[in-house]
Motif scaffolding. Structure first.
Motif, PDB file in Angstrom:
ATOM      1  N   ILE A  36      44.544  53.333  27.055  1.00  0.00           N
ATOM      2  CA  ILE A  36      45.133  53.377  27.883  1.00  0.00           C
ATOM      3  C   ILE A  36      46.572  54.164  27.934  1.00  0.00           C
ATOM      4  O   ILE A  36      47.192  54.577  28.977  1.00  0.00           O
ATOM      5  CB  ILE A  36      46.897  52.300  27.470  1.00  0.00           C
ATOM      6  N   ASN A  37      45.920  56.001  27.455  1.00  0.00           N
ATOM      7  CA  ASN A  37      46.251  56.874  27.584  1.00  0.00           C
ATOM      8  C   ASN A  37      48.109  57.480  27.501  1.00  0.00           C
ATOM      9  O   ASN A  37      48.738  57.695  28.150  1.00  0.00           O
ATOM     10  CB  ASN A  37      46.255  57.908  28.956  1.00  0.00           C
ATOM     11  N   SER A  38      48.444  56.378  26.203  1.00  0.00           N
ATOM     12  CA  SER A  38      49.853  56.012  26.331  1.00  0.00           C
ATOM     13  C   SER A  38      50.080  57.315  24.811  1.00  0.00           C
ATOM     14  O   SER A  38      48.862  57.637  24.784  1.00  0.00           O
ATOM     15  CB  SER A  38      50.237  54.978  26.292  1.00  0.00           C
ATOM     16  N   TRP A  91      56.137  57.014  23.329  1.00  0.00           N
ATOM     17  CA  TRP A  91      55.934  57.057  24.837  1.00  0.00           C
ATOM     18  C   TRP A  91      56.519  55.057  24.777  1.00  0.00           C
ATOM     19  O   TRP A  91      57.713  54.710  25.394  1.00  0.00           O
ATOM     20  CB  TRP A  91      55.025  56.389  25.816  1.00  0.00           C
ATOM     21  N   ILE A 144      50.998  45.461  30.678  1.00  0.00           N
ATOM     22  CA  ILE A 144      51.564  44.332  29.545  1.00  0.00           C
ATOM     23  C   ILE A 144      50.748  44.421  28.064  1.00  0.00           C
ATOM     24  O   ILE A 144      51.652  43.649  27.436  1.00  0.00           O
ATOM     25  CB  ILE A 144      51.488  43.259  30.751  1.00  0.00           C
ATOM     26  N   PHE A 189      49.219  46.165  25.963  1.00  0.00           N
ATOM     27  CA  PHE A 189      50.317  47.117  24.320  1.00  0.00           C
ATOM     28  C   PHE A 189      51.403  46.116  24.344  1.00  0.00           C
ATOM     29  O   PHE A 189      51.923  46.700  22.676  1.00  0.00           O
ATOM     30  CB  PHE A 189      50.361  48.435  24.974  1.00  0.00           C
ATOM     31  N   LEU A 190      51.943  45.777  24.589  1.00  0.00           N
ATOM     32  CA  LEU A 190      53.541  44.543  24.331  1.00  0.00           C
ATOM     33  C   LEU A 190      53.095  42.946  23.465  1.00  0.00           C
ATOM     34  O   LEU A 190      53.950  42.470  23.382  1.00  0.00           O
ATOM     35  CB  LEU A 190      54.323  44.105  25.523  1.00  0.00           C
ATOM     36  N   GLN A 203      50.993  42.384  34.405  1.00  0.00           N
ATOM     37  CA  GLN A 203      52.373  42.093  35.992  1.00  0.00           C
ATOM     38  C   GLN A 203      53.064  43.432  35.978  1.00  0.00           C
ATOM     39  O   GLN A 203      52.570  44.968  36.109  1.00  0.00           O
ATOM     40  CB  GLN A 203      53.356  42.502  34.052  1.00  0.00           C
ATOM     41  N   GLY A 241      55.585  45.498  35.658  1.00  0.00           N
ATOM     42  CA  GLY A 241      56.741  46.316  34.744  1.00  0.00           C
ATOM     43  C   GLY A 241      57.525  46.419  35.597  1.00  0.00           C
ATOM     44  O   GLY A 241      59.027  45.728  35.065  1.00  0.00           O
ATOM     45  N   PRO A 242      58.488  47.114  35.939  1.00  0.00           N
ATOM     46  CA  PRO A 242      59.770  47.514  36.290  1.00  0.00           C
ATOM     47  C   PRO A 242      60.404  46.551  37.347  1.00  0.00           C
ATOM     48  O   PRO A 242      60.993  45.994  37.638  1.00  0.00           O
ATOM     49  CB  PRO A 242      59.392  48.964  37.674  1.00  0.00           C
ATOM     50  N   HIS A 295      64.367  36.638  24.584  1.00  0.00           N
ATOM     51  CA  HIS A 295      62.866  36.582  24.782  1.00  0.00           C
ATOM     52  C   HIS A 295      63.197  37.890  24.488  1.00  0.00           C
ATOM     53  O   HIS A 295      63.813  38.911  24.669  1.00  0.00           O
ATOM     54  CB  HIS A 295      62.659  36.074  25.946  1.00  0.00           C
ATOM     55  N   ASN A 337      61.239  43.172  25.308  1.00  0.00           N
ATOM     56  CA  ASN A 337      61.109  44.701  25.704  1.00  0.00           C
ATOM     57  C   ASN A 337      62.601  45.018  24.646  1.00  0.00           C
ATOM     58  O   ASN A 337      64.383  44.747  25.695  1.00  0.00           O
ATOM     59  CB  ASN A 337      61.269  45.565  27.543  1.00  0.00           C
ATOM     60  N   ARG A 365      64.958  47.428  25.447  1.00  0.00           N
ATOM     61  CA  ARG A 365      65.378  48.180  26.759  1.00  0.00           C
ATOM     62  C   ARG A 365      66.419  46.722  27.460  1.00  0.00           C
ATOM     63  O   ARG A 365      67.419  46.985  27.906  1.00  0.00           O
ATOM     64  CB  ARG A 365      64.992  48.813  27.462  1.00  0.00           C
ATOM     65  N   ILE A 366      65.242  45.475  27.874  1.00  0.00           N
ATOM     66  CA  ILE A 366      65.653  44.590  28.381  1.00  0.00           C
ATOM     67  C   ILE A 366      66.661  43.664  27.567  1.00  0.00           C
ATOM     68  O   ILE A 366      67.576  42.787  27.811  1.00  0.00           O
ATOM     69  CB  ILE A 366      64.336  43.487  28.882  1.00  0.00           C
ATOM     70  N   ASN A 415      55.631  41.443  21.484  1.00  0.00           N
ATOM     71  CA  ASN A 415      56.094  40.392  22.773  1.00  0.00           C
ATOM     72  C   ASN A 415      55.201  39.270  22.979  1.00  0.00           C
ATOM     73  O   ASN A 415      53.590  38.853  22.679  1.00  0.00           O
ATOM     74  CB  ASN A 415      55.989  40.630  23.693  1.00  0.00           C
ATOM     75  N   PHE A 421      62.367  34.189  29.273  1.00  0.00           N
ATOM     76  CA  PHE A 421      61.683  33.962  30.898  1.00  0.00           C
ATOM     77  C   PHE A 421      60.405  35.009  30.973  1.00  0.00           C
ATOM     78  O   PHE A 421      60.478  35.503  29.880  1.00  0.00           O
ATOM     79  CB  PHE A 421      62.870  34.512  31.397  1.00  0.00           C
TER      80      PHE A 421
END
Ligand code: COA
Length: 339
Positions: A36-38, A42, A163, A165-166, A221, A223-224, A258, A261, A263-264, A289, A319
């Motif tokens: 996924i070039n991540s 990141w 999604i 990778f989560l 998903q 995502g944003p 849940h 993330n 940050r969520i 997740n 959620f």
């Protein structure tokens, strides 16, 4: 006049014990970033995930459910024979019928408990707790085993950046039974099918049959958009659950959202104006997740590690796909025994 006998309701229900099993394999970010070039950096910065847990190839969804279910029963001090209903929430059981819950009930020795599966993705465990609470209070069941379980690795596309990778694998379980005091607040739940496209399977299983696409369906998903919905709209649902329980945000000792993330999680905690010393579940960092399993696994960890204790007041919220959501305030169980 002939009258029917109806179930005698119980006044209150409570969570008596929780248990869980995570996939055996620790999958570090570096293992999955290539396609996924991540990068490890990141993923840590944007999601808080350091590693996720995935099941060994030979470990099935049923195996994880059985382990989590046994642990929850032991923690609750409830015999399998005393369970009247088994509810499994999952989106990764690949047989249309019979329901996986029936097989789990049999494996645990809970037959002839009623057993059925529900599909509410990441909201599924909190949907299940809402149902169990209603069944116990209505007098339709004495003890209900609620399991949230996923083998998300079965619907992962390693090249998907949105999604996959989560995601992690695991099962979490809780036993809900009769209580002398109020210990599960009203469930605030719902869904918004108008936005269902935000988290979906790439294509239907039926494409195998008609030959239009014989690739294995996986999850995607936007995502944003999901991030925004979860951080702000879903936080409102959590507020409603606190109000419905007749409490104020400062009454909440433990916050178990849940694990989507980090940050969520932080954004929601901020929106809710919880106390500075509130204990926040952050199991995502090492488990990833796990969809329906995430809230019970996060709960199990907090109790096992002694970060939270029985009797504390917890706000839990699930959620995700659907866009389904469910929240309730619960009193954490005094675990009598852990395996
Ligand atoms: C998926 C998620 C982590 C993506 O993070 P994000 O900060 O929203 O990222 P964006 O999609 O805005 O992309 C930002 C940048 O990162 C890049 N990017 C996106 N995904 C990436 C990935 N997996 N790895 C590396 N870079 C990535 C984008 O290309 C973009 O780069 P650019 O700025 O050069 O254009 C985040 O949106 C999220 O967690 N969403 C909600 C998840 C969730 O709650 N799901 C619920 C289902 S249970």
């Amino acid at each position: 006049m002939t009258t029917l006998t109806v179930p005698q309701p119980s006044k209150y229900s409570r969570i008596l014990g929780v248990g869980g099993m995570r996939g055996e394999r620790v999958v570090m970010n570096d293992e999955i970033v290539g396609p996924i070039n991540s990068s490890d950096e990141w993923i840590r910065q944007r999601t808080g995930i350091i590693s996720r847990r995935r099941a060994n190839p030979e470990t099935s969804l049923l195996d994880m459910c059985e382990t989590a279910g046994r642990e929850a029963l032991a923690a609750a001090g409830v015999e399998a024979s005393e369970v009247d209903v088994v509810i499994l929430s999952t989106i990764t059981w690949f047989e249309q019928t019979p329901a996986a819950a029936t097989i789990i009930a049999e494996r645990l020795g809970a037959t002839p408990a009623a057993a059925y599966d529900i599909s509410a993705a990441c909201a599924g465990y909190c949907y299940g707790i809402g149902q169990a609470d209603a069944l116990v209070r209505a007098g339709a069941a004495r003890n209900v085993l609620v399991i949230g379980a996923e083998r998300m690795s079965d619907i992962i596309d390693p090249t998907d950046r949105t999604i996959s990778f989560l995601l992690g694998d695991g099962a979490g379980a809780a036993v809900v039974g009769v209580s002398d005091t109020p210990a599960i607040g009203p469930t605030v739940w719902g869904a918004d099918g108008g936005q269902a496209h935000l988290i979906t399977q790439t294509h239907s299983w039926l494409t195998f049959q008609d030959g239009t696409d014989t690739s294995w369906p996986t999850l995607r998903q936007e995502g944003p958009a999901v991030f925004k919905w979860a951080s702000f709209k879903v936080a409102e649902i959590a507020k409603q659950a606190i109000e419905a329980a007749g409490l104020e945000p400062e009454d909440i000792d433990v916050f178990i959202p849940h694990q989507a993330n980090m940050r969520i999680i932080d954004q929601m905690a901020k929106q809710l104006h919880l106390r500075d010393d509130v204990i926040v579940a952050r199991d995502i960092a090492e488990t990833g997740n796990t969809s329906a399993a995430s809230v019970p696994l996060a709960t199990e960890r907090l109790l096992r590690e002694g970060q939270a204790t029985g009797g504390q007041i917890a706000l839990q919220i699930g959620f995700g796909a659907g866009l389904a959501y469910a929240a309730q305030v619960v009193v954490l169980p005094n675990q009598t025994h852990t395996v």
